[in-house]
Design a protein around this motif. Sequence first.
Motif, PDB file in Angstrom:
ATOM      1  N   SER A 125      -1.207  12.287  -3.669  1.00 45.79           N
ATOM      2  CA  SER A 125      -0.994  11.759  -2.801  1.00 45.79           C
ATOM      3  C   SER A 125      -1.758  10.181  -2.325  1.00 45.79           C
ATOM      4  N   PRO A 126      -0.642   9.507  -2.392  1.00 42.88           N
ATOM      5  CA  PRO A 126      -1.956   8.010  -2.141  1.00 42.88           C
ATOM      6  C   PRO A 126      -2.702   8.003  -0.560  1.00 42.88           C
ATOM      7  N   PRO A 127      -1.730   8.541   0.324  1.00 40.38           N
ATOM      8  CA  PRO A 127      -1.687   8.620   1.964  1.00 40.38           C
ATOM      9  C   PRO A 127      -3.369   9.911   1.788  1.00 40.38           C
ATOM     10  N   GLU A 128      -4.051  10.267   0.746  1.00 47.61           N
ATOM     11  CA  GLU A 128      -4.626  11.500   0.900  1.00 47.61           C
ATOM     12  C   GLU A 128      -5.894  10.966   0.828  1.00 47.61           C
ATOM     13  N   VAL A 129      -5.794   8.999   0.030  1.00 49.34           N
ATOM     14  CA  VAL A 129      -7.254   8.428  -0.230  1.00 49.34           C
ATOM     15  C   VAL A 129      -7.150   6.955   0.386  1.00 49.34           C
ATOM     16  N   SER A 130      -5.670   6.318   0.350  1.00 47.67           N
ATOM     17  CA  SER A 130      -5.791   4.759   0.424  1.00 47.67           C
ATOM     18  C   SER A 130      -4.752   4.654   1.910  1.00 47.67           C
ATOM     19  N   PRO A 131      -5.992   3.637   2.222  1.00 48.29           N
ATOM     20  CA  PRO A 131      -5.862   2.746   3.890  1.00 48.29           C
ATOM     21  C   PRO A 131      -4.163   2.439   3.768  1.00 48.29           C
ATOM     22  N   GLU A 132      -3.065   2.408   4.406  1.00 48.81           N
ATOM     23  CA  GLU A 132      -1.836   2.090   4.586  1.00 48.81           C
ATOM     24  C   GLU A 132      -1.728   1.351   5.644  1.00 48.81           C
ATOM     25  N   TYR A 133      -0.829   0.283   5.362  1.00 45.15           N
ATOM     26  CA  TYR A 133      -0.511  -0.753   6.295  1.00 45.15           C
ATOM     27  C   TYR A 133       1.132  -0.055   6.372  1.00 45.15           C
ATOM     28  N   GLN A 134       1.299   0.017   7.705  1.00 47.91           N
ATOM     29  CA  GLN A 134       2.555   1.033   8.410  1.00 47.91           C
ATOM     30  C   GLN A 134       3.664  -0.054   8.126  1.00 47.91           C
ATOM     31  N   LEU A 135       5.072   0.811   7.506  1.00 45.40           N
ATOM     32  CA  LEU A 135       6.150   0.069   7.859  1.00 45.40           C
ATOM     33  C   LEU A 135       7.131   0.795   8.254  1.00 45.40           C
ATOM     34  N   ILE A 136       7.745   0.853   9.501  1.00 45.16           N
ATOM     35  CA  ILE A 136       8.763   1.736  10.156  1.00 45.16           C
ATOM     36  C   ILE A 136       9.609   1.607  11.101  1.00 45.16           C
ATOM     37  N   ASP A 137      11.023   1.840  10.840  1.00 46.80           N
ATOM     38  CA  ASP A 137      11.973   0.986  12.161  1.00 46.80           C
ATOM     39  C   ASP A 137      11.280   1.269  13.320  1.00 46.80           C
ATOM     40  N   ASP A 138      10.424   0.971  14.206  1.00 51.04           N
ATOM     41  CA  ASP A 138       9.610   1.858  14.525  1.00 51.04           C
ATOM     42  C   ASP A 138      10.461   2.000  15.971  1.00 51.04           C
ATOM     43  N   GLN A 168       3.424   3.132  14.211  1.00 52.71           N
ATOM     44  CA  GLN A 168       4.237   2.135  14.249  1.00 52.71           C
ATOM     45  C   GLN A 168       3.982   1.128  13.102  1.00 52.71           C
ATOM     46  N   THR A 169       4.966   0.387  13.195  1.00 51.34           N
ATOM     47  CA  THR A 169       4.518  -0.863  12.138  1.00 51.34           C
ATOM     48  C   THR A 169       3.578  -2.230  12.004  1.00 51.34           C
ATOM     49  N   ALA A 170       2.826  -2.425  10.669  1.00 53.11           N
ATOM     50  CA  ALA A 170       1.509  -3.368  10.960  1.00 53.11           C
ATOM     51  C   ALA A 170       0.187  -2.461  10.998  1.00 53.11           C
ATOM     52  N   SER A 171       0.462  -0.733  12.154  1.00 54.20           N
ATOM     53  CA  SER A 171      -0.653  -0.557  12.021  1.00 54.20           C
ATOM     54  C   SER A 171      -1.222  -0.345  11.241  1.00 54.20           C
ATOM     55  N   ASP A 172      -2.738  -0.087  10.731  1.00 58.49           N
ATOM     56  CA  ASP A 172      -3.334   0.557   9.263  1.00 58.49           C
ATOM     57  C   ASP A 172      -3.602   2.140  10.118  1.00 58.49           C
ATOM     58  N   TYR A 173      -2.434   2.511   9.383  1.00 54.97           N
ATOM     59  CA  TYR A 173      -1.853   4.119   9.585  1.00 54.97           C
ATOM     60  C   TYR A 173      -3.240   5.003   9.759  1.00 54.97           C
ATOM     61  N   ALA A 174      -2.788   5.636  11.769  1.00 55.38           N
ATOM     62  CA  ALA A 174      -3.879   6.614  11.360  1.00 55.38           C
ATOM     63  C   ALA A 174      -5.217   5.845  12.031  1.00 55.38           C
TER      64      ALA A 174
END
Length: 263
Positions: A125-138, A168-174
């Motif tokens: 899956s993408p999160p295993e390798v890719s940075p993620e700009y998080q989108l979520i209902d904070d 949370q939203t806009a974070s570089d996830y984890a």
Amino acid sequence: MKYRFVTLFIFTILLMSCQQKAKDKAPVKEEISSDEEHEWIVLFDGESTEGWRAYNGETLPPGWIAKDGELTFDTELGLEQDYKGGKDIIYGAEEFDNFELYLEWKLPAGGNSGIFYHLKEGYNSPPEVSPEYQLIDDLGYTKIHDITEYNMSLGYTDKPNELKPLQQTASDYAMHAADSSKTLNPIGEWNTTRIVFTPEKVEHWLNGKMVVSFVPWTEEWYEKKNSDKWKNSKDYGKYKTGYIGLQDHASPIWFRNIKIKKL
């Protein structure tokens, strides 16, 4: 004559008020000069899904469609199909290294998604390798979804059913938490996102404000990577070029005005 003048005056005032309200509800857009506009590569023009396909796949998964000028995941179409494989998607026509990405998005109550970059295929899956700009209902995600077990598995024992800043939203996830003073529009309203990536600096923007800034691949970056969620993901964030991806998390999601500029 006087009555007609007063009526026209009142009508004009009401019209101006309605126009102002419409402007107030519109998402904040970044100012782009006409001289720069030609440098942008349109990834989604509001009509065609050309270039988009499943991660590790050849076609778009069920549910991902172009509708009303938006690239959307329609759960009524996408969750009941006999489809093997993930429903995350990528713009597979080209890989990008240094870039500025712009798009607009909105979520439903309890929604969850993300924007991937430098994404390579061949992983589960993408999160295993890719940075993620998080989108979520904070504010509302945990009112619908119980994340206690998930957070406990990461060692978050203090109030484990709450979203942590890194989630949370806009974070570089984890990895890097978004500024707590960010402006996040209410559920159902459009937000704007910019991601600027260079080896010297990475920026996450939300609704016209920079909320994350970091330098990739530094000693500090590797310390963060190896201390939390990605410590067992040896290839996380290592690639310097790759695809742009959008995440499906089994909830509706809407994107529009997706474009990228090479830096």
